[in-house]
Design a protein around this motif. Structure first.
Motif, PDB file in Angstrom:
ATOM      1  N   THR A 110       0.835  -1.202   0.000  1.00 54.83           N
ATOM      2  CA  THR A 110       0.000   0.000   0.000  1.00 54.83           C
ATOM      3  C   THR A 110       0.868   1.250   0.000  1.00 54.83           C
ATOM      4  O   THR A 110       2.007   1.231   0.475  1.00 54.83           O
ATOM      5  N   LEU A 111       0.315   2.346  -0.520  1.00 51.34           N
ATOM      6  CA  LEU A 111       1.068   3.600  -0.591  1.00 51.34           C
ATOM      7  C   LEU A 111       1.508   4.066   0.789  1.00 51.34           C
ATOM      8  O   LEU A 111       2.644   4.497   0.985  1.00 51.34           O
ATOM      9  N   GLY A 112       0.597   3.991   1.761  1.00 43.37           N
ATOM     10  CA  GLY A 112       0.901   4.497   3.094  1.00 43.37           C
ATOM     11  C   GLY A 112       1.961   3.704   3.830  1.00 43.37           C
ATOM     12  O   GLY A 112       2.557   4.212   4.784  1.00 43.37           O
ATOM     13  N   SER A 113       2.207   2.469   3.387  1.00 46.62           N
ATOM     14  CA  SER A 113       3.189   1.626   4.092  1.00 46.62           C
ATOM     15  C   SER A 113       4.595   1.739   3.513  1.00 46.62           C
ATOM     16  O   SER A 113       5.534   1.170   4.062  1.00 46.62           O
ATOM     17  N   ILE A 114       4.761   2.468   2.415  1.00 43.57           N
ATOM     18  CA  ILE A 114       6.075   2.586   1.770  1.00 43.57           C
ATOM     19  C   ILE A 114       6.882   3.675   2.464  1.00 43.57           C
ATOM     20  O   ILE A 114       6.469   4.832   2.528  1.00 43.57           O
ATOM     21  N   SER A 115       8.012   3.296   3.002  1.00 45.84           N
ATOM     22  CA  SER A 115       8.869   4.215   3.751  1.00 45.84           C
ATOM     23  C   SER A 115      10.051   4.656   2.883  1.00 45.84           C
ATOM     24  O   SER A 115      10.327   4.060   1.838  1.00 45.84           O
ATOM     25  N   PRO A 116      10.791   5.695   3.315  1.00 43.96           N
ATOM     26  CA  PRO A 116      11.997   6.087   2.576  1.00 43.96           C
ATOM     27  C   PRO A 116      12.999   4.935   2.437  1.00 43.96           C
ATOM     28  O   PRO A 116      13.645   4.801   1.393  1.00 43.96           O
ATOM     29  N   GLN A 117      13.107   4.091   3.480  1.00 49.81           N
ATOM     30  CA  GLN A 117      14.033   2.967   3.383  1.00 49.81           C
ATOM     31  C   GLN A 117      13.576   1.949   2.337  1.00 49.81           C
ATOM     32  O   GLN A 117      14.392   1.346   1.642  1.00 49.81           O
ATOM     33  N   ASP A 118      12.262   1.784   2.197  1.00 54.55           N
ATOM     34  CA  ASP A 118      11.746   0.904   1.141  1.00 54.55           C
ATOM     35  C   ASP A 118      12.166   1.432  -0.228  1.00 54.55           C
ATOM     36  O   ASP A 118      12.494   0.644  -1.130  1.00 54.55           O
ATOM     37  N   CYS A 119      12.150   2.736  -0.388  1.00 52.88           N
ATOM     38  CA  CYS A 119      12.575   3.341  -1.648  1.00 52.88           C
ATOM     39  C   CYS A 119      14.062   3.121  -1.886  1.00 52.88           C
ATOM     40  O   CYS A 119      14.485   2.846  -3.018  1.00 52.88           O
ATOM     41  N   ARG A 120      14.861   3.229  -0.820  1.00 55.22           N
ATOM     42  CA  ARG A 120      16.301   2.970  -0.964  1.00 55.22           C
ATOM     43  C   ARG A 120      16.559   1.505  -1.309  1.00 55.22           C
ATOM     44  O   ARG A 120      17.467   1.191  -2.086  1.00 55.22           O
ATOM     45  N   ASP A 121      15.771   0.612  -0.727  1.00 52.80           N
ATOM     46  CA  ASP A 121      15.914  -0.816  -1.040  1.00 52.80           C
ATOM     47  C   ASP A 121      15.590  -1.069  -2.515  1.00 52.80           C
ATOM     48  O   ASP A 121      16.258  -1.875  -3.170  1.00 52.80           O
ATOM     49  N   CYS A 122      14.574  -0.380  -3.012  1.00 52.05           N
ATOM     50  CA  CYS A 122      14.219  -0.516  -4.426  1.00 52.05           C
ATOM     51  C   CYS A 122      15.353  -0.007  -5.304  1.00 52.05           C
ATOM     52  O   CYS A 122      15.716  -0.655  -6.299  1.00 52.05           O
ATOM     53  N   ARG A 123      15.935   1.127  -4.931  1.00 51.40           N
ATOM     54  CA  ARG A 123      17.051   1.672  -5.697  1.00 51.40           C
ATOM     55  C   ARG A 123      18.244   0.732  -5.689  1.00 51.40           C
ATOM     56  O   ARG A 123      18.902   0.521  -6.717  1.00 51.40           O
ATOM     57  N   SER A 124      18.529   0.136  -4.525  1.00 52.90           N
ATOM     58  CA  SER A 124      19.639  -0.804  -4.415  1.00 52.90           C
ATOM     59  C   SER A 124      19.419  -2.035  -5.291  1.00 52.90           C
ATOM     60  O   SER A 124      20.342  -2.540  -5.927  1.00 52.90           O
ATOM     61  N   LYS A 125      18.179  -2.494  -5.337  1.00 49.15           N
ATOM     62  CA  LYS A 125      17.846  -3.646  -6.182  1.00 49.15           C
ATOM     63  C   LYS A 125      18.049  -3.313  -7.653  1.00 49.15           C
ATOM     64  O   LYS A 125      18.544  -4.151  -8.432  1.00 49.15           O
ATOM     65  N   LEU A 126      17.696  -2.106  -8.045  1.00 52.25           N
ATOM     66  CA  LEU A 126      17.885  -1.687  -9.431  1.00 52.25           C
ATOM     67  C   LEU A 126      19.371  -1.581  -9.782  1.00 52.25           C
ATOM     68  O   LEU A 126      19.766  -1.855 -10.919  1.00 52.25           O
ATOM     69  N   GLN A 127      20.198  -1.190  -8.798  1.00 56.10           N
ATOM     70  CA  GLN A 127      21.634  -1.074  -9.053  1.00 56.10           C
ATOM     71  C   GLN A 127      22.269  -2.436  -9.374  1.00 56.10           C
ATOM     72  O   GLN A 127      23.281  -2.493 -10.073  1.00 56.10           O
ATOM     73  N   ASN A 128      21.672  -3.485  -8.849  1.00 57.37           N
ATOM     74  CA  ASN A 128      22.205  -4.832  -9.091  1.00 57.37           C
ATOM     75  C   ASN A 128      21.530  -5.528 -10.268  1.00 57.37           C
ATOM     76  O   ASN A 128      21.829  -6.681 -10.565  1.00 57.37           O
ATOM     77  N   ARG A 129      20.620  -4.834 -10.931  1.00 55.30           N
ATOM     78  CA  ARG A 129      19.882  -5.432 -12.047  1.00 55.30           C
ATOM     79  C   ARG A 129      20.714  -5.373 -13.321  1.00 55.30           C
ATOM     80  O   ARG A 129      21.355  -4.369 -13.620  1.00 55.30           O
ATOM     81  N   GLN A 130      20.690  -6.436 -14.086  1.00 59.06           N
ATOM     82  CA  GLN A 130      21.437  -6.494 -15.331  1.00 59.06           C
ATOM     83  C   GLN A 130      20.732  -5.704 -16.423  1.00 59.06           C
ATOM     84  O   GLN A 130      19.504  -5.695 -16.516  1.00 59.06           O
ATOM     85  N   ASN A 131      21.535  -5.019 -17.232  1.00 60.02           N
ATOM     86  CA  ASN A 131      21.007  -4.266 -18.362  1.00 60.02           C
ATOM     87  C   ASN A 131      20.819  -5.212 -19.541  1.00 60.02           C
ATOM     88  O   ASN A 131      21.787  -5.773 -20.061  1.00 60.02           O
ATOM     89  N   LYS A 132      19.566  -5.410 -19.963  1.00 55.55           N
ATOM     90  CA  LYS A 132      19.287  -6.364 -21.032  1.00 55.55           C
ATOM     91  C   LYS A 132      19.801  -5.888 -22.385  1.00 55.55           C
ATOM     92  O   LYS A 132      20.070  -6.686 -23.272  1.00 55.55           O
ATOM     93  N   ARG A 133      19.928  -4.563 -22.550  1.00 54.62           N
ATOM     94  CA  ARG A 133      20.423  -4.037 -23.821  1.00 54.62           C
ATOM     95  C   ARG A 133      21.933  -4.203 -23.947  1.00 54.62           C
ATOM     96  O   ARG A 133      22.457  -4.360 -25.042  1.00 54.62           O
TER      97      ARG A 133
END
Length: 281
Positions: A110-133
């Protein structure tokens, strides 16, 4: 209950001949503020009173910082954000990709349950994601910042709608990006480039237009025969980066290329994956 029927700007009673055709309205004062609005969906007094209770509850929750515990990120994107994208963005394909990547992480949260740390975790996950291109490489900081900027805009819209009282992305810093490259081709490299491009007539024409017209790639790819005015030597281009559509003058080289493309039925550009075609050229 402060619900009543209104017809042609006047409050009416049940004895009015057009009472059945009138619309239900709400009038309520709450904490010094007036709630006065119509309820076009209500057909009966019971439905109007139910709508009144829901509106008052929503106002109460917003005033006393009661969090919305039901609206998920996915639901808000479908109900509100996609409409915003349709009205304000040209590159809808990129936004669809960003939304898919964000929902892979947040799923049904839910929107109300997303914290700043959740956003940082999402960013960290994206940093480890492989670029398909680009196989063997990760997403660039600029790409990740664009994805997180999309998330921030979603939260901003939720604040405007009264679902959130703050944007959790305001506490998340953007990733540092490397300075832009400033590399110029020497004469030998220019000659080799044009020689290679001549092997692909369509790509050659696209590059010639890119050199002779001050347009972004998406604007070039969107040019159609209807947008071109050869008599006045100008072309209408779609809006980009928040700018409205505009007329761009054509020089002799661009005019010659566009005439040839129309004769060969190559407008709009029949290229699905420009990057792949460029890298394999």
């Amino acid at each position: 209950m402060a619900v009543y029927k209104r017809y042609k700007g006047k409050r009416i009673s049940s004895s009015h001949p057009r009472y059945a055709d009138a619309r239900w309205w709400i009038y309520k004062r709450l904490k010094g503020k007036t709630i006065h609005q119509s309820i076009p969906e209500a057909k009966t007094k019971q439905e109007a009173e139910l709508a009144e209770r829901q509106i008052i509850k929503a106002s109460f929750d917003h005033s006393y910082k009661v969090a919305d515990t039901t609206t998920t990120l996915a639901a808000f994107i479908e109900q509100k954000y996609r409409s915003y994208v349709e009205q304000n963005n040209v590159n809808k394909g990129a936004k669809d990709l960003y939304i898919r990547l964000l929902l892979e992480h947040f799923k049904k949260q839910t929107l109300g349950s997303i914290s700043p740390q959740d956003c940082r975790d999402c960013r960290s996950k994206l940093q480890n994601r492989q670029n398909k291109r680009k196989k063997g490489s990760e997403l660039s900081p600029a790409s990740i910042n664009r994805i997180m900027s999309t998330l921030s805009k979603i939260f901003s819209l939720a604040c405007e709608e009264g679902i959130l009282d703050r944007n959790p992305m305001q506490y998340v810093k953007a990733l540092p990006e490397p300075p832009p490259r400033r590399r110029l081709l020497n004469e030998k490299q220019k000659e080799d480039l044009w020689t290679e491009l001549e092997k692909d007539a369509l790509l050659y024409r696209l590059i010639v237009l890119a050199v002779n017209l001050p347009l972004r790639r998406g604007q070039l790819m969107a040019i159609t025969e209807d947008f071109i005015d050869f008599e006045h030597e100008q072309v209408l281009v779609i809006g980009s980066k928040g700018r409205p559509p505009r007329l761009v003058p054509l020089n002799a080289t661009a005019t010659k290329v566009l005439r040839a493309m129309i004769a060969d039925k190559q407008l709009p550009f029949p290229i699905k994956d420009f990057r792949k075609r460029w890298y394999t050229a």
